[in-house]
Design a protein around this motif. Structure first.
Motif, mmCIF file in Angstrom:
data_model
loop_
_atom_site.group_PDB
_atom_site.id
_atom_site.type_symbol
_atom_site.label_atom_id
_atom_site.label_comp_id
_atom_site.label_asym_id
_atom_site.label_seq_id
_atom_site.Cartn_x
_atom_site.Cartn_y
_atom_site.Cartn_z
ATOM 1 N N SER A 27 -27.471 -32.392 -2.842
ATOM 2 C CA SER A 27 -27.547 -32.937 -4.241
ATOM 3 C C SER A 27 -27.610 -32.419 -5.637
ATOM 4 C CB SER A 27 -28.418 -34.243 -4.003
ATOM 5 O OG SER A 27 -29.729 -33.511 -4.137
ATOM 6 N N LEU A 28 -27.964 -31.130 -5.471
ATOM 7 C CA LEU A 28 -28.268 -29.937 -6.565
ATOM 8 C C LEU A 28 -27.071 -29.184 -6.885
ATOM 9 C CD1 LEU A 28 -32.112 -29.334 -6.647
ATOM 10 C CD2 LEU A 28 -30.724 -31.070 -7.814
ATOM 11 N N GLY A 29 -25.983 -29.468 -5.852
ATOM 12 C CA GLY A 29 -24.868 -28.759 -5.738
ATOM 13 C C GLY A 29 -24.775 -27.320 -5.171
ATOM 14 N N ARG A 30 -25.642 -27.235 -4.471
ATOM 15 C CA ARG A 30 -25.864 -25.943 -3.635
ATOM 16 C C ARG A 30 -25.139 -26.104 -2.275
ATOM 17 N NH1 ARG A 30 -32.098 -24.260 -4.417
ATOM 18 N NH2 ARG A 30 -32.241 -26.526 -3.776
ATOM 19 N N ARG A 31 -24.748 -24.907 -1.860
ATOM 20 C CA ARG A 31 -23.988 -24.898 -0.352
ATOM 21 C C ARG A 31 -25.085 -24.821 1.009
ATOM 22 N NH1 ARG A 31 -20.040 -20.397 -0.187
ATOM 23 N NH2 ARG A 31 -22.022 -19.412 -1.384
ATOM 24 N N ILE A 32 -24.871 -25.623 1.668
ATOM 25 C CA ILE A 32 -25.708 -25.801 2.784
ATOM 26 C C ILE A 32 -24.797 -25.192 4.109
ATOM 27 C CG2 ILE A 32 -27.278 -27.178 4.382
ATOM 28 C CD1 ILE A 32 -27.131 -28.991 1.991
ATOM 29 N N ALA A 33 -25.357 -24.414 4.874
ATOM 30 C CA ALA A 33 -24.408 -24.131 6.195
ATOM 31 C C ALA A 33 -25.524 -24.524 7.451
ATOM 32 C CB ALA A 33 -24.203 -22.507 6.163
ATOM 33 N N LEU A 34 -25.045 -24.965 8.344
ATOM 34 C CA LEU A 34 -25.842 -25.195 9.748
ATOM 35 C C LEU A 34 -25.023 -24.621 10.736
ATOM 36 C CD1 LEU A 34 -27.570 -28.198 11.293
ATOM 37 C CD2 LEU A 34 -25.720 -27.173 12.358
ATOM 38 N N VAL A 35 -25.462 -23.526 11.320
ATOM 39 C CA VAL A 35 -24.957 -22.819 12.535
ATOM 40 C C VAL A 35 -25.711 -23.040 13.889
ATOM 41 C CG1 VAL A 35 -23.742 -20.612 13.298
ATOM 42 C CG2 VAL A 35 -23.813 -21.303 10.995
ATOM 43 N N SER A 36 -25.176 -23.592 14.665
ATOM 44 C CA SER A 36 -26.049 -23.999 15.858
ATOM 45 C C SER A 36 -25.207 -23.404 17.278
ATOM 46 C CB SER A 36 -25.548 -25.745 16.246
ATOM 47 O OG SER A 36 -26.591 -25.917 17.233
ATOM 48 N N ASN A 37 -26.392 -23.301 17.850
ATOM 49 C CA ASN A 37 -26.027 -23.294 19.624
ATOM 50 C C ASN A 37 -25.993 -24.215 20.353
ATOM 51 O OD1 ASN A 37 -28.615 -23.279 20.170
ATOM 52 N ND2 ASN A 37 -28.615 -20.970 20.794
ATOM 53 N N GLY A 38 -26.118 -25.494 19.990
ATOM 54 C CA GLY A 38 -26.525 -26.563 20.533
ATOM 55 C C GLY A 38 -27.820 -26.820 20.770
ATOM 56 N N LEU A 39 -28.927 -25.914 20.952
ATOM 57 C CA LEU A 39 -30.322 -26.165 21.102
ATOM 58 C C LEU A 39 -30.997 -25.876 19.754
ATOM 59 C CD1 LEU A 39 -30.942 -24.910 24.638
ATOM 60 C CD2 LEU A 39 -30.653 -27.082 23.915
ATOM 61 N N ARG A 40 -30.734 -24.830 19.048
ATOM 62 C CA ARG A 40 -31.169 -24.324 17.807
ATOM 63 C C ARG A 40 -30.131 -24.395 16.934
ATOM 64 N NH1 ARG A 40 -36.492 -22.941 18.920
ATOM 65 N NH2 ARG A 40 -36.450 -21.793 16.784
ATOM 66 N N ALA A 41 -30.583 -24.031 15.530
ATOM 67 C CA ALA A 41 -29.568 -24.006 14.359
ATOM 68 C C ALA A 41 -30.432 -23.089 13.255
ATOM 69 C CB ALA A 41 -29.349 -25.381 13.862
ATOM 70 N N MET A 42 -29.442 -22.253 12.785
ATOM 71 C CA MET A 42 -29.585 -21.563 11.665
ATOM 72 C C MET A 42 -29.266 -22.467 10.347
ATOM 73 S SD MET A 42 -30.252 -18.637 9.840
ATOM 74 C CE MET A 42 -29.966 -17.160 10.949
ATOM 75 N N VAL A 43 -30.395 -22.743 9.475
ATOM 76 C CA VAL A 43 -30.072 -23.770 8.362
ATOM 77 C C VAL A 43 -30.209 -22.718 7.115
ATOM 78 C CG1 VAL A 43 -30.473 -25.718 6.920
ATOM 79 C CG2 VAL A 43 -30.891 -25.569 9.439
#
Length: 114
Positions: A27-43
């Motif tokens: 909502s503040l205009g920054r980019r968000i990435a979520l990279v998952s392996n199905g069980l865990r994720a890098m946010v």
């Protein structure tokens, strides 16, 4: 704006279908990435500056160890220390907060890489 349940369900469906990376905007205009392996994720949370190293969610309780199978947009498959990723449920909670409020939940463990 998308509601929290819809956003979480959409990301879960993407991961279940093999699309392991999702890009969003806060909502503040920054980019968000979520990279998952199905069980865990890098946010990751990034400024719009392409050179920004950003900040990311961490799991201080994960201890020693790593997990693989994190598939990037370009097809590269990465392995990360478990401390540098969070369980998928926590990742969804964090992403919903980032999209709606622009910041991670106050109780989320977070590391600034700048």
């Amino acid at each position: 704006m998308v509601d929290a349940a819809t956003l979480a369900e959409t990301i879960e469906r993407r991961v279940a279908s093999g699309v392991m990376t999702t890009w969003l905007e806060s909502s503040l205009g920054r980019r968000i990435a979520l990279v998952s392996n199905g069980l865990r994720a890098m946010v990751l949370l990034l400024q719009h500056d392409d050179g920004d190293p950003g900040e990311h969610a961490i799991d201080p309780a994960a201890g020693v160890g790593s997990s693989g199978g994190f598939v990037l947009d370009n097809g590269q498959v990465d392995e990360y220390d478990d401390r540098e990723t969070v369980p998928m449920g926590e990742a969804l909670r964090i992403v919903v907060s980032l999209v709606s409020d622009g910041v991670p939940p106050s109780d989320a463990s977070w590391e600034v890489d700048r």
